[in-house]
Design a protein around this motif. Structure first.
Motif, mmCIF file in Angstrom:
data_model
loop_
_atom_site.group_PDB
_atom_site.id
_atom_site.type_symbol
_atom_site.label_atom_id
_atom_site.label_comp_id
_atom_site.label_asym_id
_atom_site.label_seq_id
_atom_site.Cartn_x
_atom_site.Cartn_y
_atom_site.Cartn_z
ATOM 1 N N PRO A 143 0.711 -1.188 -0.078
ATOM 2 C CA PRO A 143 0.113 -0.326 0.023
ATOM 3 C C PRO A 143 0.981 1.168 0.048
ATOM 4 N N ARG A 144 0.321 2.275 -0.388
ATOM 5 C CA ARG A 144 0.988 3.562 -0.529
ATOM 6 C C ARG A 144 0.964 4.327 0.971
ATOM 7 N N THR A 145 2.043 4.490 1.280
ATOM 8 C CA THR A 145 2.362 5.065 3.016
ATOM 9 C C THR A 145 2.847 6.502 2.614
ATOM 10 N N THR A 149 -0.599 10.877 2.893
ATOM 11 C CA THR A 149 -1.506 9.759 2.782
ATOM 12 C C THR A 149 -2.206 9.638 4.200
ATOM 13 N N THR A 150 -3.168 8.865 4.235
ATOM 14 C CA THR A 150 -3.878 8.612 5.597
ATOM 15 C C THR A 150 -3.153 7.847 6.557
ATOM 16 N N GLY A 153 -3.956 2.718 4.797
ATOM 17 C CA GLY A 153 -4.071 1.482 3.336
ATOM 18 C C GLY A 153 -3.422 0.335 4.133
#
Length: 344
Positions: A143-145, A149-150, A153
């Protein structure tokens, strides 16, 4: 040698007889129909539409562009179409060029080979559905981190179970490095503006990739090479060539930018560098008619099959002796029927 039908993309709407021609290709024994996309019609929707009215012909993208969709989106689309068609999908992919990637999709174009490698690895992981998908990146992390980002993910696994755990992936490539990459990580290679005169170099590049081929892939003996071959049946060879000159002039002269046109490079490597320079000079200066006129018949003959049926029959021998395993007929209904008769 297998034979497919290349429909490509369109500008003013689908050809009026496209479905009937696809159905005719199926009846005539062509094993696949191929679509394309640039910055207009997309590659997948036509396959779903025409695939619903066929039963055996394979449905292939030739090509779907990497930057048009995330790997997850491409995998979802391919898996869905594979279910609906009963396992007929061939997923042909290509990086396109910087003008389209940056100008149309608004995506960066750094390290296209590394991006392709990451993209295909994610596709394989999603379509195999063995575990939640994770990818280290750096271009396509999942997942994108990190910044922007929140942090919520998490690795996910497709809710759709694959009809086939291995949908064949073919890579479009014109340059030496990505040709070798296709042999290393893919099920097939999609050259463009190819000639049997390229055969020795092509075999060498593929051998380079096969030496590093992933053990999880089918053996090199099952690797496919599918090339679009423009075909015009006409008793007048020059008239047949005239129908193909505009397409060649567009790709050599009008696609990409000066110094950054992969199609120009591919044709120049066939021994037509001087002709390519003249075509490009005319095209970029807005002299399209002069660019078209600068395409020599011997260049058309090198990458296509033109003239009466017996001349095309003789020309086919060069292709059948080459590394190519599938000719994709790029032409009208008459071309399809002529090739079917020659095969018979």
């Amino acid at each position: 040698m297998d034979y497919g039908y290349m429909l490509g993309y369109w500008k003013r709407g689908a050809p009026a007889d496209a479905l009937e021609t696809v159905q005719a290709a199926e009846r005539l024994g062509f094993d696949s129909v191929w679509t394309a996309e640039a910055y207009g019609s997309d590659a997948f929707t036509p396959l779903a539409w025409w695939g619903a009215s066929t039963s055996t012909i394979r449905l292939a993208t030739g090509i779907a562009q990497l930057s048009a969709r995330t790997p997850a989106s491409t995998a979802m689309t391919a898996m869905t179409l594979d279910h609906l068609s009963g396992g007929r999908v061939i997923l042909g992919l290509g990086v396109s060029g910087p003008q389209v990637v940056e100008g149309w999709y608004g995506q960066p174009f750094p390290k296209p080979l590394a991006r392709t490698r990451e993209y295909v690895a994610i596709l394989r992981s999603i379509m195999a559905r063995q575990a939640p998908v994770e990818a280290a990146g750096p271009q396509l992390p999942l997942p994108r981190t990190g910044e922007g980002t929140t942090g919520l993910g998490k690795p996910l696994m497709s809710t759709l179970h694959p009809l086939r755990p291995h949908i064949p992936i073919h890579l479009a490539a014109e340059g030496p490095r990505n040709t070798a990459l296709a042999a290393e990580i893919a099920d097939g290679w999609l050259p463009f503006l190819f000639s049997p005169a390229n055969d020795a170099q092509a075999r060498s590049l593929l051998a380079e990739g096969f030496a590093k081929r992933y053990a999880s892939l089918p053996p090199a003996e099952r690797f496919e090479v599918s090339v679009p071959v423009p075909i015009v049946v006409d008793a007048d060879v020059e008239a047949a060539a005239d129908r193909l000159r505009p397409m060649i002039a567009l790709y050599v002269g009008g696609m990409g930018a000066k110094g950054a046109n992969f199609h120009f490079d591919a044709v120049a490597r066939l021994g037509f560098e001087a002709e390519c320079l003249a075509i490009q000079e005319h095209y970029l200066a807005g002299r399209k008619e002069e660019a078209i006129a600068a395409v020599p018949t011997r260049l058309v003959d090198e990458i296509g099959l033109i003239g009466p049926a017996e001349r095309i029959r003789d020309g086919l021998e060069r292709w059948e002796e080459s590394v190519v395993t599938r000719i994709l007929v790029q032409g009208d209904r008459a071309a399809l029927e002529a090739i079917a008769q020659l095969r018979a």
